[in-house]
Scaffold this motif. Structure first.
Motif, mmCIF file in Angstrom:
data_model
loop_
_atom_site.group_PDB
_atom_site.id
_atom_site.type_symbol
_atom_site.label_atom_id
_atom_site.label_comp_id
_atom_site.label_asym_id
_atom_site.label_seq_id
_atom_site.Cartn_x
_atom_site.Cartn_y
_atom_site.Cartn_z
ATOM 1 N N VAL A 158 40.773 38.012 32.823
ATOM 2 C CA VAL A 158 40.331 37.638 34.169
ATOM 3 C C VAL A 158 41.250 38.325 35.172
ATOM 4 C CG1 VAL A 158 39.969 35.738 35.796
ATOM 5 C CG2 VAL A 158 39.471 35.409 33.362
ATOM 6 N N LEU A 159 40.648 39.051 36.098
ATOM 7 C CA LEU A 159 41.406 39.742 37.143
ATOM 8 C C LEU A 159 41.246 38.958 38.446
ATOM 9 C CD1 LEU A 159 43.090 42.296 37.877
ATOM 10 C CD2 LEU A 159 40.922 43.356 38.592
ATOM 11 N N VAL A 160 42.370 38.559 39.021
ATOM 12 C CA VAL A 160 42.365 37.722 40.220
ATOM 13 C C VAL A 160 42.974 38.493 41.390
ATOM 14 C CG1 VAL A 160 43.088 35.511 41.205
ATOM 15 C CG2 VAL A 160 42.623 35.686 38.748
ATOM 16 N N ARG A 161 42.344 38.366 42.538
ATOM 17 C CA ARG A 161 42.804 39.051 43.742
ATOM 18 C C ARG A 161 44.054 38.384 44.320
ATOM 19 N NH1 ARG A 161 37.351 39.631 47.357
ATOM 20 N NH2 ARG A 161 38.400 37.890 48.415
ATOM 21 N N PRO A 162 44.738 39.050 45.243
ATOM 22 C CA PRO A 162 45.911 38.423 45.865
ATOM 23 C C PRO A 162 45.598 37.129 46.610
ATOM 24 C CG PRO A 162 45.951 40.791 46.224
ATOM 25 C CD PRO A 162 44.622 40.483 45.609
ATOM 26 N N ASP A 163 44.341 36.925 47.021
ATOM 27 C CA ASP A 163 43.998 35.682 47.719
ATOM 28 C C ASP A 163 43.528 34.585 46.786
ATOM 29 O OD1 ASP A 163 41.558 36.797 47.054
ATOM 30 O OD2 ASP A 163 40.628 36.477 49.009
ATOM 31 N N PHE B 161 41.029 34.669 44.555
ATOM 32 C CA PHE B 161 39.630 34.715 44.141
ATOM 33 C C PHE B 161 39.461 35.652 42.951
ATOM 34 C CE2 PHE B 161 38.864 32.401 47.884
ATOM 35 C CZ PHE B 161 37.558 31.930 47.839
ATOM 36 N N VAL B 162 38.572 35.270 42.029
ATOM 37 C CA VAL B 162 38.333 36.083 40.840
ATOM 38 C C VAL B 162 37.614 37.359 41.255
ATOM 39 C CG1 VAL B 162 37.199 36.197 38.599
ATOM 40 C CG2 VAL B 162 38.240 34.047 39.362
ATOM 41 N N ALA B 163 38.203 38.494 40.906
ATOM 42 C CA ALA B 163 37.629 39.792 41.261
ATOM 43 C C ALA B 163 36.728 40.341 40.167
ATOM 44 C CB ALA B 163 38.752 40.801 41.538
ATOM 45 N N THR C 292 34.953 27.874 37.771
ATOM 46 C CA THR C 292 35.057 28.118 36.331
ATOM 47 C C THR C 292 35.306 29.585 36.022
ATOM 48 O OG1 THR C 292 32.639 28.301 36.228
ATOM 49 C CG2 THR C 292 33.608 26.147 35.734
ATOM 50 N N GLY C 293 35.929 30.297 36.967
ATOM 51 C CA GLY C 293 36.309 31.676 36.709
ATOM 52 C C GLY C 293 35.227 32.700 36.968
ATOM 53 N N GLU C 294 34.128 32.326 37.600
ATOM 54 C CA GLU C 294 33.100 33.307 37.912
ATOM 55 C C GLU C 294 33.610 34.269 38.983
ATOM 56 O OE1 GLU C 294 28.840 31.742 38.104
ATOM 57 O OE2 GLU C 294 30.029 29.941 38.437
ATOM 58 N N PRO C 295 33.311 35.556 38.867
ATOM 59 C CA PRO C 295 33.691 36.479 39.935
ATOM 60 C C PRO C 295 33.137 36.020 41.277
ATOM 61 C CG PRO C 295 33.021 37.702 37.994
ATOM 62 C CD PRO C 295 32.707 36.255 37.718
ATOM 63 N N GLY C 296 33.986 36.085 42.292
ATOM 64 C CA GLY C 296 33.600 35.656 43.625
ATOM 65 C C GLY C 296 33.979 34.235 43.960
ATOM 66 N N THR C 297 34.489 33.468 42.999
ATOM 67 C CA THR C 297 34.910 32.093 43.248
ATOM 68 C C THR C 297 36.431 31.987 43.221
ATOM 69 O OG1 THR C 297 34.877 31.452 40.908
ATOM 70 C CG2 THR C 297 32.815 31.222 42.146
ATOM 71 N N ARG C 298 36.948 30.929 43.849
ATOM 72 C CA ARG C 298 38.386 30.704 43.792
ATOM 73 C C ARG C 298 38.778 30.443 42.347
ATOM 74 N NH1 ARG C 298 41.055 26.660 42.163
ATOM 75 N NH2 ARG C 298 41.301 25.101 43.804
ATOM 76 N N ALA C 299 39.818 31.137 41.882
ATOM 77 C CA ALA C 299 40.240 31.034 40.488
ATOM 78 C C ALA C 299 40.602 29.595 40.145
ATOM 79 C CB ALA C 299 41.432 31.946 40.232
#
Length: 544
Positions: free
Chosen positions: A510-515, A517-519, A421-428
């Motif tokens: 929401v900022l998402v990493r290249p992999d 995952f929500v950063a 659900t978009g929490e930092p540290g989880t897959r977007a």
């Protein structure tokens, strides 16, 4: 012999099986030059390691390889479920589970799906994809030694066909060299965990008559439980080619030489319940199930990935998938450091993120082997009933610590329920989007850069902030405004509220990493979006 010295390469990969080849694919997609060395002459010829979970297929999707892999796996496309039976011809039969994705509920979480593709079919596709991207992949090439200093790694490799020695100089080395990893041994990195669990011999055989006994039961595997002839039967082509995993007990003095063709044929006939079946043995390969995790995932400029970092029971195919996901996590971080976008300290987060996942997943794999009464495995009784939530292990794992900001440090690595659900540290979260007549998932946006998602209401402010912050740190940051109207870059399918799906508001980001995952996540309007993004990027890239 004086080794020939080659020019420096950014990354050297040791090991050309699933994890090493995946690392080459992911680095190639990111434009990172690299060399891969593999001591064997070719990819695997044994049909093993067939289960590719949904997260792995997401990674192959973004890397442009999913369709090719599914084509290579088409013969097993209709195989589902795990059957347990005393024999194929008796009445004592039970489906441990019938469908991988009953009811199609997985579609709300992902644009991909599970895929049964045996290692001997998957590895050649990965090899072709990696070479098309410019990867320098050298088979019949063995690592003899590796040493590192403050500036890089020097590795001496031997071409096994010519005997020529070459010294390769790399900025970083990925050791994907298997459970007995010589690189890990050289580094003196120990392992934790229970150790060996059980041993099997994997027997490949040809038996056209077996298809009649199997009938229309298109299983992934069938655990055959006759006490005198137990084992696991796996289809290769649902017609003539099969694999049988027979228990092996070296602790009782049993050797591989004891597994003669005659013994294997008799065992397979009794296990399947087809006593006069014609069986042609075509191959045998021993394997060992274990639960171990490396005490450290790196030493200086050398990183462990896959079986060199963790060993897991094969039930559920957690091991290979975890290794492939190791490679993906490490690839974008190496690319960011080599490009100068990130400090080398970013690489410390590889262990912070991936080792806890391996600890939880390896324990889950052992528990699943016990649940399924895997042939050859007789664990001590454990309390509690069957564990569930395989999908949360495969897709819902998270990073409470690492290259994330605002994550709950007490968040379990694998939650009891899916929390995408978009929490930092989880897959977007996955969300279908439309633009210029093209339909794609949010997950398709994440590969070569950080990505900022916002709505259209404050989109102009966030866009200016993103451009300024990216310029400040000389890093690529893509920004997409999601919504309806002329200011939107992407339109959600069926009017879905992107902000609600990502756990924020229309004014948030929401900022998402290249992999993928929500950063970081802003829950609402930010007074100084440029300042906030500069601080966030600096922290994530370990440059602040």
């Amino acid at each position: 012999m004086n080794p020939k010295v080659e020019d420096r390469v950014p990354v050297l990969i040791v090991g050309g099986s699933l994890v090493g080849l995946s690392a080459s694919l992911f680095l190639g997609r990111l434009g990172v030059p690299h060399v891969l060395v593999e001591k064997h002459a070719d990819t695997s010829r044994h049909p093993r390691g067939r289960g590719n979970n949904v997260r792995t297929m997401e990674l192959y999707r973004v890397a442009g390889a999913e369709e090719r892999i599914r084509a290579a796996a088409s013969v097993l496309a209709d195989n589902h479920g795990i059957l347990q039976a005393r024999s194929l011809t008796g009445d004592d039969q039970e489906w441990l589970f019938r469908e991988i994705d009953p009811g199609g509920g997985l579609a709300k979480f992902s644009p991909s799906a599970w895929c049964l593709c045996s290692q001997n079919d998957l590895e050649p596709e990965l090899l072709r994809c990696a070479r098309e991207l410019g990867g320098d992949l050298r088979f019949s090439t063995e690592l003899l030694s590796c040493d590192q200093d403050a500036d890089g790694v020097s590795a001496v490799v031997k071409a096994r066909d010519t005997g020529e020695h070459t010294t390769l100089r790399a900025d970083y080395l990925i050791a994907a060299d298997g459970p007995r990893s010589p690189v890990r041994e050289r580094l003196g990195i120990g392992q934790t965990g229970p150790g060996d669990l059980f041993h099997n011999v994997s027997i490949t055989f040809r038996a056209p008559e077996l298809a009649d006994a199997v009938g229309d039961r298109r299983f992934i595997a069938c655990y055959l439980t006759d006490p005198e002839a137990d084992g696991a039967l796996l289809p290769v082509d649902n017609a003539e080619q099969w694999v049988f995993h027979a228990p092996w007990h070296p602790d009782r003095g049993e050797t591989l030489e004891d597994f003669t063709d005659e013994r294997c044929i008799d065992h397979i006939r009794r296990a399947t319940g087809v006593p006069d079946m014609a069986v042609e043995i075509t191959g045998k390969a021993p394997w060992h199930a274990a639960e171990r995790v490396a005490e450290r995932y790196s030493a200086g400029r050398i990183f462990l990935a896959g079986d060199s970092a963790h060993e897991m029971s094969p039930t559920g195919a957690f091991g290979s998938n975890t290794g492939i996901q190791d490679a993906h996590n490490l690839a974008w971080k190496l690319a960011a450091v080599l490009d100068g976008a990130a400090s080398p300290a970013l690489l410390d987060t590889y262990e912070d993120e991936r080792r806890p996942v391996a600890e939880v997943t390896s324990a889950r794999a052992s528990a699943r082997s016990a649940e399924h009464s895997h042939p050859g495995y007789d664990p001590a009784p454990a309390g509690g009933g069957r564990q569930r939530g395989v999908l949360t292990v495969a897709l819902g794992y998270c990073y409470p610590r690492g290259a994330v900001l605002g994550a709950d440090p007490d968040l379990p690595v694998v939650p009891e329920r899916m929390r995408l659900t978009g929490e930092p540290g989880t897959r977007a979260p996955h969300l279908w989007l439309h633009a210029d007549g093209t339909r794609r998932s949010t997950l398709d946006l994440y590969e070569r850069s950080f990505v900022l998602l916002t709505g259209t209401e404050d989109g102009k402010a966030w866009r200016g902030a993103a451009e300024a912050a990216a310029a400040h740190w000389s890093v690529r940051l893509d920004h997409y405004r999601i919504g309806i109207g002329t200011d939107a870059d992407l339109i959600p399918e069926d009017g879905t509220d992107w902000a609600e799906v990502h756990g924020t508001t229309a004014e948030g980001a929401v900022l998402v990493r290249p992999d993928g995952f929500v950063a970081w996540r802003a829950d609402g309007r930010v007074a100084d979006p440029e300042g906030a993004l500069r601080e966030v990027l600096g922290g994530l890239l370990r440059r602040a």
